[in-house]
Motif scaffolding. Structure first.
Motif, short mmCIF file in Angstrom:
data_model
loop_
_atom_site.label_atom_id
_atom_site.label_comp_id
_atom_site.label_asym_id
_atom_site.label_seq_id
_atom_site.Cartn_x
_atom_site.Cartn_y
_atom_site.Cartn_z
N TYR A 6 20.98 5.77 -1.24
CA TYR A 6 19.90 5.11 -2.00
C TYR A 6 18.73 6.07 -2.06
CZ TYR A 6 22.46 0.75 -1.19
OH TYR A 6 23.42 -0.22 -1.15
N ALA A 7 18.14 6.24 -3.23
CA ALA A 7 17.07 7.23 -3.38
C ALA A 7 15.85 6.60 -4.03
CB ALA A 7 17.58 8.38 -4.23
N ARG A 8 14.69 7.16 -3.67
CA ARG A 8 13.43 6.67 -4.24
C ARG A 8 12.45 7.84 -4.40
NH1 ARG A 8 9.01 2.20 -1.88
NH2 ARG A 8 7.53 2.69 -3.54
N PRO A 9 11.96 8.07 -5.62
CA PRO A 9 10.96 9.13 -5.80
C PRO A 9 9.60 8.66 -5.28
CG PRO A 9 11.39 8.04 -7.89
CD PRO A 9 12.30 7.38 -6.87
N LEU A 10 8.85 9.59 -4.69
CA LEU A 10 7.57 9.22 -4.09
C LEU A 10 6.42 9.95 -4.80
CD1 LEU A 10 8.72 9.32 -0.37
CD2 LEU A 10 8.48 7.30 -1.83
N ASN A 11 5.25 9.41 -4.56
CA ASN A 11 4.06 9.82 -5.30
C ASN A 11 3.74 11.31 -5.20
OD1 ASN A 11 1.83 9.08 -6.86
ND2 ASN A 11 0.51 9.12 -5.05
N ASN A 12 3.95 11.91 -4.04
CA ASN A 12 3.57 13.32 -3.88
C ASN A 12 4.70 14.27 -4.25
OD1 ASN A 12 5.35 12.92 -1.83
ND2 ASN A 12 4.09 13.82 -0.21
N GLY A 13 5.73 13.73 -4.92
CA GLY A 13 6.85 14.58 -5.33
C GLY A 13 7.98 14.59 -4.32
N TRP A 18 14.79 -2.14 2.49
CA TRP A 18 13.63 -2.85 1.92
C TRP A 18 12.54 -1.82 1.54
CZ3 TRP A 18 17.37 -5.96 2.39
CH2 TRP A 18 17.28 -7.30 2.11
N ALA A 19 12.42 -0.78 2.34
CA ALA A 19 11.43 0.25 2.03
C ALA A 19 11.83 1.05 0.78
CB ALA A 19 11.25 1.19 3.23
N ILE A 20 13.12 1.37 0.67
CA ILE A 20 13.60 2.09 -0.52
C ILE A 20 13.38 1.25 -1.77
CG2 ILE A 20 15.82 2.55 -1.66
CD1 ILE A 20 14.95 5.02 -0.27
N PHE A 21 13.54 -0.10 -1.62
CA PHE A 21 13.40 -1.00 -2.77
C PHE A 21 11.95 -1.38 -3.06
CE2 PHE A 21 17.92 -2.72 -1.86
CZ PHE A 21 18.49 -1.79 -2.72
N GLU A 64 6.42 5.76 9.31
CA GLU A 64 6.95 6.66 8.27
C GLU A 64 7.81 5.89 7.27
OE1 GLU A 64 7.60 10.94 9.49
OE2 GLU A 64 8.23 9.91 11.32
N VAL A 65 8.50 4.86 7.76
CA VAL A 65 9.30 4.03 6.85
C VAL A 65 8.35 3.12 6.04
CG1 VAL A 65 11.07 2.23 6.72
CG2 VAL A 65 11.34 4.13 8.32
N ILE A 66 7.34 2.58 6.71
CA ILE A 66 6.35 1.75 6.00
C ILE A 66 5.69 2.57 4.88
CG2 ILE A 66 4.12 0.58 6.23
CD1 ILE A 66 4.99 -0.27 9.06
N ALA A 67 5.42 3.85 5.16
CA ALA A 67 4.77 4.69 4.14
C ALA A 67 5.64 4.83 2.90
CB ALA A 67 4.45 6.06 4.73
N VAL A 68 6.96 4.84 3.08
CA VAL A 68 7.85 4.88 1.91
C VAL A 68 7.71 3.57 1.14
CG1 VAL A 68 10.27 4.94 1.15
CG2 VAL A 68 9.48 6.50 2.96
N ASP A 69 7.78 2.45 1.87
CA ASP A 69 7.66 1.15 1.21
C ASP A 69 6.36 1.07 0.40
OD1 ASP A 69 8.61 -1.79 1.04
OD2 ASP A 69 6.50 -1.93 1.62
N GLN A 70 5.29 1.55 1.01
CA GLN A 70 3.95 1.38 0.43
C GLN A 70 3.55 2.53 -0.49
OE1 GLN A 70 1.62 -1.46 1.27
NE2 GLN A 70 3.72 -2.16 1.49
N ASP A 71 4.50 3.35 -0.87
CA ASP A 71 4.16 4.52 -1.69
C ASP A 71 3.40 4.10 -2.96
OD1 ASP A 71 4.65 7.49 -2.22
OD2 ASP A 71 5.30 6.52 -4.09
N MET A 111 3.04 5.30 -5.92
CA MET A 111 3.62 5.35 -7.27
C MET A 111 4.36 4.04 -7.58
SD MET A 111 5.58 8.51 -9.01
CE MET A 111 7.13 8.46 -8.13
N GLY A 112 4.88 3.40 -6.54
CA GLY A 112 5.48 2.07 -6.73
C GLY A 112 6.76 2.06 -7.53
N VAL A 113 7.52 3.16 -7.49
CA VAL A 113 8.83 3.16 -8.18
C VAL A 113 9.87 2.62 -7.22
CG1 VAL A 113 10.64 4.61 -9.18
CG2 VAL A 113 8.24 5.08 -9.68
N GLN A 114 10.58 1.57 -7.62
CA GLN A 114 11.62 1.01 -6.75
C GLN A 114 12.83 1.94 -6.75
OE1 GLN A 114 12.68 -3.15 -7.26
NE2 GLN A 114 14.76 -2.79 -6.53
N GLY A 115 13.36 2.23 -5.56
CA GLY A 115 14.57 3.04 -5.46
C GLY A 115 15.81 2.25 -5.85
N HIS A 116 16.94 2.94 -5.88
CA HIS A 116 18.19 2.29 -6.27
C HIS A 116 19.37 3.02 -5.61
CE1 HIS A 116 17.90 5.75 -8.87
NE2 HIS A 116 19.21 5.63 -9.12
#
Ligand code: GLA
Length: 497
Positions: free
Chosen positions: A426-433, A373-376, A401-408, A410-415
């Motif tokens: 499953y991968a998700r790009p995050l705001n700070n690179g 759910w956090a990755i998505f 730390e998992v919540i921080a991924v969910d709430q990133d 940049m808001g790009v959904q992982g896949h």
């Protein structure tokens, strides 16, 4: 002579014995303790020993597939277009049908239906939907909404007292401070409309405004539920023909979040009307000038991800309902990657609420649930009893730390980026690179593996944070990991400096 009389009386009485005619509309209405009237209708046509017609729930119709009559006894199997099946049988007693209903996941129940002149569920003149236009973003839900919803655990058993206890528990457990701020009452709060059409809560909720005030006093936000149809999925009053009036009532109560569920709207409109119907409530909420998160729930039909944001939606369900099983949770997972590109700040794909802590999955499976759910970038709406959380449940729902991924931001959904047999990446790009990675083991046995970092363009030596162990490590080709059955690993790979 005696034989002749017996023969003649049999001849004349026999048609009477088999004369039961079930043709007609049979309506059951039972007042519940909360003041709500539970209704069910059977619309039957009898031809000889055959029965055709439909069974009507408030939320929709089931067409009779097989129906037969034998004397005063009948039996029926009926199903919806998407396969939900009810079996029932019963007898005609006087002018009443006594029926035993058997529905999936329900105890059999007895109902008594009376003959009725008209169908209480029939809406003859369906109101026209508005012309389509695009709503501007409402500025809410810049990150996926987080909170708690009553349905997964309480269903129809939610009431004022439980909501207050849950509000207290969200604070004392640390859930509020971890981000779970929306306290959402799902279906079954609805009472009757008064003579002016204003909706009132039922007697489980004596004073909605006072309850909203209480929830707000705890530093939480207050959510509620309705349907664009005449009835909600549980058969309570919906918002059909009262959209603007209901939006005003919600705003006056202090509602901050509306989940709006298609349910009985399916009786009135084809799927092609969904956008206009959801737009109507989007406009009504906007006209209140109160910031209200708008959650669309129509099970991902009509490609809602293509227009959900344009009707003012902040999130839209992408599938049918979740339940507390690994199988169902992963079925939902499998349809999320393809629609990832439609999610973004202010408008999110919603793979449904969390089941974590409800008891139907193992701790490893619940970790997979939270990780994915956090990755998505999924809304995180807990559905468990926050008053009595086990240490495992707390460690999952409160993993910052998992919540921080969910709430990133940049808001790009992982896949799902890759799979190798039962192992999925499953991968998700995050705001700070940084990059978030979840590795899931779908096998029924634990697996040992080496993570192919280089194939994922992660250089040997990259700093990696294990988000479940809360440990730092370094990406190395020969490092082995063990993942339990249905479990997962979750990492955050640091961007090169
Ligand atoms: C629908 C929704 C569920 C829940 C129920 C309540 O089925 O999809 O999440 O809100 O309605 O009746």
């Amino acid at each position: 002579m005696r034989h002749l009389i017996a023969f003649l009386s049999l001849m004349f009485c026999a048609p009477l014995l088999f004369a039961a005619d079930l043709t007609g509309i049979w309506s059951q209405a039972t007042k519940q303790p909360d003041g709500h009237t539970d209704r069910m209708v059977l619309v039957l046509q009898q031809s000889g020993s055959q029965l055709t017609g439909k069974i009507e729930h408030p939320w929709g119709n089931l067409n009779i597939q097989q129906g037969s009559v034998d004397g005063n006894h009948f039996s029926i199997t009926a199903r919806t277009d998407d396969g939900y099946t009810i079996a029932c049988d019963g007898t005609l007693q006087g002018d009443q049908l006594h029926v035993t209903m058997r529905e999936p996941n329900h105890e059999p129940r007895e109902i008594v239906a009376d003959r009725s002149k008209s169908d209480p569920f029939l809406v003859v003149n369906v109101l026209a939907s508005p012309a389509i236009h695009d709503l501007p973003p409402n500025g809410l839900a810049k990150t996926p909404p987080m909170g708690w919803n009553s349905w997964n655990l309480f269903a129809g058993r939610i009431d004022d007292k439980t909501v207050r206890e849950m509000a207290d528990a969200l604070v004392t457990s640390g859930m509020r401070d971890a981000g779970y701020v929306y306290l959402n009452i799902d279906d079954t709060w609805e009472g009757d409309r008064d003579a002016s059409g204003v909706i009132h809560s039922n007697n489980k909720f004596p004073d909605m405004k006072a309850l909203a005030d209480y929830v707000h006093s705890k530093g939480l936000k207050f959510g509620i539920y309705s349907s664009p149809g005449p009835y909600t999925c549980a058969g309570y009053e919906g918002s059909y023909a009262h959209e603007a009036q209901d939006a005003k009532t919600y705003a006056a109560w202090g509602v901050d979040y509306l989940k709006y569920v298609w349910c009985s709207a399916a009786r009135l409109y084809p799927d092609s009307a969904m956008r206009a119907v959801y737009q109507e409530m989007g406009d009504a909420l906007r006209a209140t000038n109160r910031p209200i998160v708008y959650s669309l729930c129509q099970y991902g039909r009509a490609n809602v991800w293509e227009w959900g944001a344009l009707v003012g939606g902040n999130l839209w369900r992408t599938t049918g309902d979740i339940n507390d099983t690994y199988k169902r949770m992963m079925e939902i997972v499998d349809s999320q990657s393809a629609i990832a590109k439609y999610a973004g700040p202010g408008h999110w794909n919603d793979p449904d609420m969390l089941e974590i802590g409800n008891g139907g999955m193992t701790t490893d499976e619940y970790r997979t649930h939270m990780s994915l759910w956090a990755i998505f970038a999924a809304p995180l709406l807990a559905g468990n009893d926050v008053r009595t959380m086990s240490p495992d449940t707390r460690s999952i729902l409160l993993n910052q730390e998992v919540i921080a991924v969910d709430q990133d931001l940049m808001g790009v959904q992982g896949h799902r980026a890759d799979r190798a047999g039962d192992i999925e990446y499953y991968a998700r790009p995050l705001n700070n690179g940084d990059m978030a990675l979840v590795v899931v083991n779908r096998a029924d046995a634990s697996a040992s593996l080496k993570i192919p970092w280089s194939e994922m363009h992660i250089a040997e030596g990259t700093k990696v944070r294990d988000l479940w162990k809360h440990e730092d490590l370094t990406a190395k080709a020969d490092q082995s990991f063990t993942i339990p059955a249905h479990g997962s690993l979750m990492f955050r790979m640091r961007a090169p400096k």
